[in-house]
Design a protein around this motif. Structure first.
Motif, PDB file in Angstrom:
ATOM      1  N   ASP A 217      11.444  -2.763  -6.149  1.00 44.90           N
ATOM      2  CA  ASP A 217      10.711  -1.512  -6.313  1.00 44.90           C
ATOM      3  C   ASP A 217       9.689  -1.351  -5.195  1.00 44.90           C
ATOM      4  O   ASP A 217       8.919  -2.268  -4.938  1.00 44.90           O
ATOM      5  N   ALA A 218       9.691  -0.195  -4.560  1.00 45.36           N
ATOM      6  CA  ALA A 218       8.628   0.146  -3.608  1.00 45.36           C
ATOM      7  C   ALA A 218       7.710   1.116  -4.322  1.00 45.36           C
ATOM      8  O   ALA A 218       8.148   2.169  -4.790  1.00 45.36           O
ATOM      9  N   ILE A 219       6.458   0.742  -4.460  1.00 49.06           N
ATOM     10  CA  ILE A 219       5.522   1.538  -5.272  1.00 49.06           C
ATOM     11  C   ILE A 219       4.372   2.050  -4.420  1.00 49.06           C
ATOM     12  O   ILE A 219       3.744   1.291  -3.682  1.00 49.06           O
TER      13      ILE A 219
ATOM     14  N   ALA B  92       5.818   9.624  -4.001  1.00 49.98           N
ATOM     15  CA  ALA B  92       6.458  10.392  -2.927  1.00 49.98           C
ATOM     16  C   ALA B  92       6.678   9.502  -1.710  1.00 49.98           C
ATOM     17  O   ALA B  92       5.764   8.797  -1.295  1.00 49.98           O
ATOM     18  N   PRO B  93       7.886   9.512  -1.145  1.00 46.24           N
ATOM     19  CA  PRO B  93       8.156   8.648   0.000  1.00 46.24           C
ATOM     20  C   PRO B  93       7.652   9.247   1.310  1.00 46.24           C
ATOM     21  O   PRO B  93       8.411   9.676   2.152  1.00 46.24           O
ATOM     22  N   THR B  94       6.336   9.256   1.457  1.00 50.30           N
ATOM     23  CA  THR B  94       5.739   9.787   2.685  1.00 50.30           C
ATOM     24  C   THR B  94       5.228   8.626   3.537  1.00 50.30           C
ATOM     25  O   THR B  94       5.135   7.505   3.059  1.00 50.30           O
ATOM     26  N   GLY B  95       4.874   8.913   4.758  1.00 43.44           N
ATOM     27  CA  GLY B  95       4.320   7.891   5.647  1.00 43.44           C
ATOM     28  C   GLY B  95       5.240   6.690   5.781  1.00 43.44           C
ATOM     29  O   GLY B  95       6.444   6.834   5.964  1.00 43.44           O
ATOM     30  N   TYR B  96       4.654   5.504   5.644  1.00 41.11           N
ATOM     31  CA  TYR B  96       5.433   4.285   5.844  1.00 41.11           C
ATOM     32  C   TYR B  96       6.550   4.161   4.805  1.00 41.11           C
ATOM     33  O   TYR B  96       7.618   3.612   5.083  1.00 41.11           O
ATOM     34  N   GLU B  97       6.310   4.675   3.612  1.00 39.92           N
ATOM     35  CA  GLU B  97       7.316   4.631   2.545  1.00 39.92           C
ATOM     36  C   GLU B  97       8.599   5.362   2.953  1.00 39.92           C
ATOM     37  O   GLU B  97       9.689   5.029   2.498  1.00 39.92           O
ATOM     38  N   PHE B  98       8.434   6.364   3.818  1.00 45.67           N
ATOM     39  CA  PHE B  98       9.584   7.139   4.267  1.00 45.67           C
ATOM     40  C   PHE B  98      10.554   6.253   5.055  1.00 45.67           C
ATOM     41  O   PHE B  98      11.772   6.371   4.927  1.00 45.67           O
ATOM     42  N   VAL B  99       9.998   5.345   5.831  1.00 43.24           N
ATOM     43  CA  VAL B  99      10.824   4.407   6.602  1.00 43.24           C
ATOM     44  C   VAL B  99      11.665   3.570   5.629  1.00 43.24           C
ATOM     45  O   VAL B  99      12.866   3.364   5.835  1.00 43.24           O
ATOM     46  N   GLY B 100      11.012   3.112   4.566  1.00 44.68           N
ATOM     47  CA  GLY B 100      11.709   2.320   3.553  1.00 44.68           C
ATOM     48  C   GLY B 100      12.828   3.105   2.889  1.00 44.68           C
ATOM     49  O   GLY B 100      13.914   2.572   2.630  1.00 44.68           O
TER      50      GLY B 100
END
Lengths: 60, 143
Positions: free
Chosen positions: A11-13, B96-104
């Protein structure tokens, strides 16, 4: 890691959005990784070091 | 206006071009009591899906779609479940998959869409030997 083995779930949180969970796991800096509720990994680590810690493998 | 610039879109489209397996992005959002991030997540996923016809977005309601929620073990929203040709990859994104999360997000889509895992062979060996349920939670922030 999850894609490699069906026993693994990843999980990425987004920490600021789930504050309650972040407090529960004492997330004071990111990235912070929690494995099976007990193992804590602070910061970003090289791939092998990260996986060794996550899987509780003995030091080389 | 889109969240991705035309230049970002072109780069991303190129990154996603190796996808050969259909990828479904199952998005759980809350209609009531949810945050704006659900809408942002939806917009991001739709923009990514528009760049490759193998990627589709499936919307679910966190409150009403209880069967799907149980199936994918979703306990908070917004949540994104990544499927590879309908099979659960066990990769999830919350928020929300923004910023670094978007890369993931993009990396997870590529793994699901190519079945190629870009890890060292020795690391793969360790991971394949895992024989008990292992739940990894990675906390990060957009910046």
């Amino acid at each position: 890691m999850a894609a490699a083995n069906e026993n693994i779930t990843a999980d990425a949180i987004e920490a600021t959005e789930f504050m309650e969970l972040s407090r529960k796991y004492r997330v004071t800096g990111v990235p912070k990784t929690i494995v099976n509720e007990t193992i804590e990994i602070m910061g970003g680590l090289p791939e092998k070091m990260f996986v060794r810690q996550a899987l509780e493998m003995p030091e080389e | 206006m889109g969240l991705l610039s035309p230049q970002d879109e072109a780069t991303l489209k190129n990154h996603l071009s190796g996808i050969t397996i259909p990828v479904q992005l199952v998005l759980f959002t809350q209609a009531f009591g949810g945050s704006e991030s659900g809408d942002v997540a939806k917009q991001i996923l739709n923009e990514v899906a528009s760049l490759n016809d193998k990627i589709t977005v499936v919307e679910k309601n966190f409150v009403l779609d209880t069967e799907d929620k149980a199936k994918y073990k979703i306990d908070k929203a917004p949540a994104i479940v990544i499927l590879s040709d309908g099979t659960d990859t066990r990769m999830r994104m919350y928020g929300a998959p923004t910023g670094y999360e978007f890369v993931g997000l993009v990396e997870a889509i590529i793994v699901a869409g190519t079945a190629v895992i870009d890890l060292d062979p020795e690391t793969m060996k360790w991971l394949q030997a895992v024989d008990k349920p292992t739940h990894i939670q990675v906390f990060s922030t957009p910046t």
